[in-house]
Design an enzyme around this catalytic site. Structure first.
Site, PDB file in Angstrom:
ATOM      1  N   ASN A 127      -1.151  50.305  -6.989  1.00 52.99           N
ATOM      2  CA  ASN A 127      -2.265  50.596  -6.097  1.00 52.99           C
ATOM      3  C   ASN A 127      -1.943  50.334  -4.623  1.00 52.99           C
ATOM      4  O   ASN A 127      -2.552  50.918  -3.742  1.00 52.99           O
ATOM      5  CB  ASN A 127      -3.475  49.742  -6.507  1.00 52.99           C
ATOM      6  CG  ASN A 127      -4.583  49.784  -5.494  1.00 52.99           C
ATOM      7  OD1 ASN A 127      -5.265  50.793  -5.337  1.00 52.99           O
ATOM      8  ND2 ASN A 127      -4.777  48.684  -4.779  1.00 52.99           N
ATOM      9  N   TYR A 130       2.536  58.710   5.381  1.00 55.21           N
ATOM     10  CA  TYR A 130       1.669  58.483   4.238  1.00 55.21           C
ATOM     11  C   TYR A 130       1.699  59.683   3.293  1.00 55.21           C
ATOM     12  O   TYR A 130       1.841  59.524   2.068  1.00 55.21           O
ATOM     13  CB  TYR A 130       0.254  58.226   4.734  1.00 55.21           C
ATOM     14  CG  TYR A 130      -0.739  57.812   3.672  1.00 55.21           C
ATOM     15  CD1 TYR A 130      -0.687  56.541   3.100  1.00 55.21           C
ATOM     16  CD2 TYR A 130      -1.743  58.674   3.252  1.00 55.21           C
ATOM     17  CE1 TYR A 130      -1.606  56.143   2.140  1.00 55.21           C
ATOM     18  CE2 TYR A 130      -2.671  58.288   2.293  1.00 55.21           C
ATOM     19  CZ  TYR A 130      -2.596  57.023   1.742  1.00 55.21           C
ATOM     20  OH  TYR A 130      -3.509  56.645   0.788  1.00 55.21           O
ATOM     21  N   THR A 190     -13.522  51.959   2.013  1.00 55.10           N
ATOM     22  CA  THR A 190     -12.623  50.802   2.064  1.00 55.10           C
ATOM     23  C   THR A 190     -12.268  50.462   3.503  1.00 55.10           C
ATOM     24  O   THR A 190     -12.615  51.179   4.447  1.00 55.10           O
ATOM     25  CB  THR A 190     -11.325  51.102   1.299  1.00 55.10           C
ATOM     26  OG1 THR A 190     -10.663  52.215   1.943  1.00 55.10           O
ATOM     27  CG2 THR A 190     -11.607  51.448  -0.156  1.00 55.10           C
TER      28      THR A 190
END
Length: 245
Positions: A75, A142, A179
């Site tokens: 994760n 990313y 988040t």
């Protein structure tokens, strides 16, 4: 004993995964820099070799233990630096790729190496992203690492088909969650991330998923009776009122 191994479990989706897995009776090992739990182990994913060594050492205790299940959820991930890749130093670029890609590969490899001979159910889920399938200006590192990890997982799944005691290895797209990473994205200027306005609007219009809801869906996926190894699962398919990335 059901063993669950989670990277980046200190906050967001990872924290929810740890909590929900613990509630289901799993023996947990969590790896992160903050290492907040009694079952946590400190690692700095920017240092892949040291991370792999510490993971291998932590798993050694369980190598000869009779296990009913081994579950690993990769994760952990970082978005920084955001912006044009050529504007950042080699150190910044490597830190991102080491955390998102190199360390993830080494840690997954350690898990497989440690438990390959175990005859119990063994599953590895890589938490991916919509960024694995789509380029974003300002997120080149990313996007690259997420795409690379998806292909790594697909290839490992094919390799595992030739093993007597195979792991099921899959990718999971968690969707867009509410988040700290999303909060950081909304503070970036448009020069570094041209799509920032769309992400701000998503927050303002309630278009973000609660990490607890996503964690529940992820756990539902990894506990399916059968998995299509190497495939990409979408968390939103496992709860109502889904939101696409």
């Amino acid at each position: 004993m059901r063993l669950a191994i989670v990277t980046g479990g200190s906050r967001g989706l990872g924290a929810e995964l740890c909590q929900q897995l613990a509630e289901q009776g799993y023996e947990l090992i969590e790896f992160s820099r903050s290492a907040p739990y009694s079952f946590s182990q400190y690692i700095d994913l920017a240092d892949p070799l040291l991370s792999a060594e510490r993971v291998a050492k932590a798993l050694l205790h369980f190598k000869d233990v009779t296990l009913d299940e081994v579950l690993m959820i990769n994760n952990a991930g970082v978005l920084d630096p955001i912006g044009v890749a050529m504007n950042y130093s080699p150190h910044q670029l490597l830190a991102n790729l080491n955390a998102n890609f190199c360390s993830a590969i080494l840690i997954i490899s350690e898990v497989i190496r440690t438990f390959q001979a175990h005859s119990c159910q063994k599953r590895i889920a890589n938490i991916s992203s919509g960024a694995a399938n789509k380029g974003y200006a300002g997120w080149s590192l990313y996007c690259a690492s997420k795409a690379g990890m998806e292909n790594f997982v697909a290839s490992v799944a094919m390799e595992q088909k030739h093993q007597a005691q195979a792991f099921d290895v899959i990718n999971i797209d968690p969707g867009v969650m509410d988040t700290e990473m999303q909060a950081t994205i909304r503070t970036v200027n448009e020069v570094d991330f041209p799509d920032v306005a769309r992400f701000i609007q998503r927050k303002e219009t309630g278009g973000l998923i609660a990490p607890a809801q996503t964690a529940k869906a992820v756990i539902q996926i990894v506990q399916l009776a059968t998995l299509d190894a190497g495939s990409r699962y979408v968390a939103a398919d496992y709860f109502a009122n889904s939101i696409e990335v």
